[in-house]
Every structure is written in structure tokens, then in C-alpha cells.
Design an enzyme around this catalytic site. Structure first.
Site, PDB file in Angstrom:
ATOM      1  N   HIS A 147       0.895  11.426  -9.223  1.00 15.13           N
ATOM      2  CA  HIS A 147       1.853  10.171  -9.318  1.00 15.13           C
ATOM      3  C   HIS A 147       3.404  10.126  -8.486  1.00 15.13           C
ATOM      4  CE1 HIS A 147       3.060   6.208 -10.876  1.00 15.13           C
ATOM      5  NE2 HIS A 147       4.553   6.830 -10.865  1.00 15.13           N
TER       6      HIS A 147
ATOM      7  N   GLY B  14      -7.445   6.926   0.120  1.00 15.71           N
ATOM      8  CA  GLY B  14      -7.860   8.052  -0.032  1.00 15.71           C
ATOM      9  C   GLY B  14      -7.166   9.317   0.939  1.00 15.71           C
ATOM     10  N   SER B  15      -6.088   9.208   0.979  1.00 14.78           N
ATOM     11  CA  SER B  15      -5.217  10.194   1.689  1.00 14.78           C
ATOM     12  C   SER B  15      -5.160  11.369   0.978  1.00 14.78           C
ATOM     13  CB  SER B  15      -4.132   9.849   2.243  1.00 14.78           C
ATOM     14  OG  SER B  15      -3.076   9.568   1.237  1.00 14.78           O
ATOM     15  N   ASN B  16      -4.942  11.540  -0.364  1.00 16.87           N
ATOM     16  CA  ASN B  16      -4.990  12.674  -1.118  1.00 16.87           C
ATOM     17  C   ASN B  16      -6.334  13.170  -1.336  1.00 16.87           C
ATOM     18  OD1 ASN B  16      -2.172  13.185  -2.599  1.00 16.87           O
ATOM     19  ND2 ASN B  16      -2.189  10.901  -2.583  1.00 16.87           N
TER      20      ASN B  16
ATOM     21  N   ASN C 198      -3.802  14.370 -12.599  1.00 19.61           N
ATOM     22  CA  ASN C 198      -3.317  12.881 -11.991  1.00 19.61           C
ATOM     23  C   ASN C 198      -2.140  13.287 -10.968  1.00 19.61           C
ATOM     24  OD1 ASN C 198      -3.346  10.247 -11.157  1.00 19.61           O
ATOM     25  ND2 ASN C 198      -1.563   9.991 -12.689  1.00 19.61           N
TER      26      ASN C 198
ATOM     27  N   LEU D 147      -6.519   2.964 -16.337  1.00 21.68           N
ATOM     28  CA  LEU D 147      -6.287   4.145 -17.268  1.00 21.68           C
ATOM     29  C   LEU D 147      -7.633   4.748 -17.670  1.00 21.68           C
ATOM     30  CD1 LEU D 147      -3.997   2.184 -19.819  1.00 21.68           C
ATOM     31  CD2 LEU D 147      -3.510   4.308 -18.430  1.00 21.68           C
ATOM     32  N   ILE D 148      -7.564   5.952 -18.208  1.00 20.51           N
ATOM     33  CA  ILE D 148      -8.678   6.725 -18.812  1.00 20.51           C
ATOM     34  C   ILE D 148      -8.839   6.558 -19.993  1.00 20.51           C
ATOM     35  CG2 ILE D 148      -9.672   9.168 -18.893  1.00 20.51           C
ATOM     36  CD1 ILE D 148      -9.614   8.278 -15.891  1.00 20.51           C
TER      37      ILE D 148
ATOM     38  N   MET E 252      -6.626   3.634  -9.996  1.00 25.22           N
ATOM     39  CA  MET E 252      -5.637   2.674 -10.671  1.00 25.22           C
ATOM     40  C   MET E 252      -6.483   2.288 -11.871  1.00 25.22           C
ATOM     41  SD  MET E 252      -3.225   3.498  -8.683  1.00 25.22           S
ATOM     42  CE  MET E 252      -1.826   2.601  -8.490  1.00 25.22           C
TER      43      MET E 252
HETATM   44  C1  GAR Z   1      -0.789   8.063  -4.159  1.00 27.60           C
HETATM   45  O1  GAR Z   1       0.470   8.046  -3.454  1.00 27.60           O
HETATM   46  C2  GAR Z   1      -0.892   8.592  -5.652  1.00 27.60           C
HETATM   47  O2  GAR Z   1       0.282   9.210  -5.891  1.00 27.60           O
HETATM   48  C3  GAR Z   1      -0.848   7.066  -6.156  1.00 27.60           C
HETATM   49  O3  GAR Z   1      -1.479   6.115  -5.475  1.00 27.60           O
HETATM   50  C4  GAR Z   1      -1.769   6.731  -3.870  1.00 27.60           C
HETATM   51  C5  GAR Z   1      -2.907   6.812  -3.519  1.00 27.60           C
HETATM   52  O4  GAR Z   1      -2.863   7.140  -2.141  1.00 27.60           O
HETATM   53  N1  GAR Z   1      -1.273   6.861  -7.541  1.00 27.60           N
HETATM   54  C6  GAR Z   1      -0.458   6.264  -8.557  1.00 27.60           C
HETATM   55  O5  GAR Z   1       0.278   5.400  -8.248  1.00 27.60           O
HETATM   56  C7  GAR Z   1      -0.962   6.451  -9.783  1.00 27.60           C
HETATM   57  N2  GAR Z   1      -0.313   5.692 -10.753  1.00 27.60           N
HETATM   58  P1  GAR Z   1      -4.348   7.702  -1.585  1.00 27.60           P
HETATM   59  O6  GAR Z   1      -5.277   6.754  -1.638  1.00 27.60           O
HETATM   60  O7  GAR Z   1      -4.055   7.479   0.022  1.00 27.60           O
HETATM   61  O8  GAR Z   1      -4.527   9.011  -1.876  1.00 27.60           O
END
Ligand code: GAR
Length: 187
Positions: free
Chosen positions: A106, A12-14, A104, A89-90, A87
Site C-alpha cells: 500500500h 502492473g508495475s509491481n 499486500n 477487499l479479500i 482494488m
Molecule cells: C501501487 O502503488 C499499490 O501500492 C497500490 O496500487 C498501485 C498499483 O500500481 N495499491 C493500493 O492502493 C492498495 N490499496 P501497479 O498496478 O503499477 O503495481
């Protein structure tokens, strides 16, 4: 304020970066999480964001799982959905209900290195530049029209860990900025 939901499965950092960004054009009304026990759930609770946590295994089909998610987002009057490490697919249920309203992020320069462990894939491939992509979601895995991309160099002294940190720092700035731009453009 326009309401949005963040969908996440992990740390959940994003999610946190979106929550803490200044002047974000929308209110994050709900966190949807498909992984009971994921760290992002505690983060949401600490930040006072409502959470909707469900386990896809408890539903007979993807359509029924997504119908449950759809009920929750509608109940919260959500207009936009931001995937942040979700993680999964929608499927058509959510895509049709939120057409053109799902973004999204990525951790690669798509179409390079889609899917899981994009950072590890780029590191193993030995490329000198990777990056971050924000795109509209369609039925594919990390496909859909690209909105913004930012390059991140891979340095000779990098480990996967230092590369991941550099990529995530870029994500945390880029995603809130793109969200603001896209939400503002849609009005
Ligand atoms: C992020 O780096 C995001 O870009 C990636 O998962 C991580 C989640 O980190 N997403 C994918 O790989 C989608 N295919 P977070 O939970 O710390 O935000």
C-alpha cells in the site's frame, strides 16, 4: 520452487517488479485480474505468466466470485498470494483458505491514508513524509499486521506525479525483498 499468485487490477508495475527481481524465493505461477482489459494482463502475457481474468459482476455474490478464484489458484498449486494494486477487499472464502499467506502493498505509511488514492490523500494533506507499507491481509481495508514500511519524503517542488514516481520506485524494491524474507521465514 514455491508457487505464488499475484492479484492485480491495474497497470502492473509491481507485478513486473516482482517478476523481474533476482533470486525471488517463489515462482509466480498465475496472475489473477478482476479487470478485463487491464494493462497488467498484457504484461503477464509478455512475461509468459498464465493469467486468470474474471469480472466480479458476472458472479451473484462475492463468495461465488472468490470460489472461482480459489479453484484457479488451487489448480496452479499456489501457496502464497501477493496483492499488487488489487482494488478489492479479500473475503472470508480466500482468507480462510490462505490464512497468513496473503500480502499486500500500500502506498502510504499505514494506518495513515488507507483505501483508494493514498498518494493523492497524502499529497492533499500536506504531510512532509509518506511512504510504503507491506502487510499481511485481513478482512479490513489496508489493515492487518505490518511487515515492513519505508518512508518517502514529500518535497516542496513535488507534484502528485513526481511523488507517485518516487513512491513506486520504493515499492518496486521493497515488495520483492519482503516477499523473499516472508517466504523464507515460513519454511
Ligand atoms: C501501487 O502503488 C499499490 O501500492 C497500490 O496500487 C498501485 C498499483 O500500481 N495499491 C493500493 O492502493 C492498495 N490499496 P501497479 O498496478 O503499477 O503495481
Amino acid at each position: 520452487k514455491i508457487k505464488a499468485a499475484v492479484f492485480a487490477s491495474g497497470t502492473g508495475s509491481n507485478f513486473e517488479a516482482i517478476m523481474k527481481a533476482e533470486n525471488v524465493a517463489c515462482e509466480i505461477a498465475l496472475l489473477v485480474c478482476d479487470k478485463p482489459g487491464a494493462k497488467v494482463i498484457e504484461k503477464a502475457e509478455r512475461l509468459g505468466v498464465q493469467t486468470f481474468v474474471l469480472n466480479p459482476k458476472n458472479y451473484p455474490s462475492k463468495a461465488e466470485y472468490e470460489s472461482e478464484v480459489l479453484r484457479a489458484v488451487r489448480k496452479h498449486e499456489v501457496e502464497w498470494i501477493f496483492l499488487a494494486g488489487y482494488m478489492r477487499l479479500i473475503g472470508p472464502t480466500l482468507l480462510e483458505a490462505y490464512e497468513g499467506k496473503i500480502l499486500n502493498i500500500h502506498p502510504s505509511l499505514l494506518p495513515a491514508f488507507p483505501g483508494k488514492d493514498a498518494i493523492g490523500q497524502a499529497f492533499q494533506a500536506g504531510v512532509k513524509v509518506t511512504g510504503v507499507t507491506v502487510h499481511f491481509v485481513d478482512e479490513g481495508m489496508d489493515t492487518g499486521p505490518v511487515i515492513a514500511q519505508e518512508q518517502v519524503p514529500i518535497l516542496p517542488e513535488d507534484t502528485e506525479e513526481t511523488l507517485k514516481n518516487r513512491i513506486q520506485q520504493v515499492e518496486h524494491v521493497l515488495y520483492p525483498r519482503v516477499i523473499n524474507q516472508v517466504v523464507a521465514d515460513s519454511r
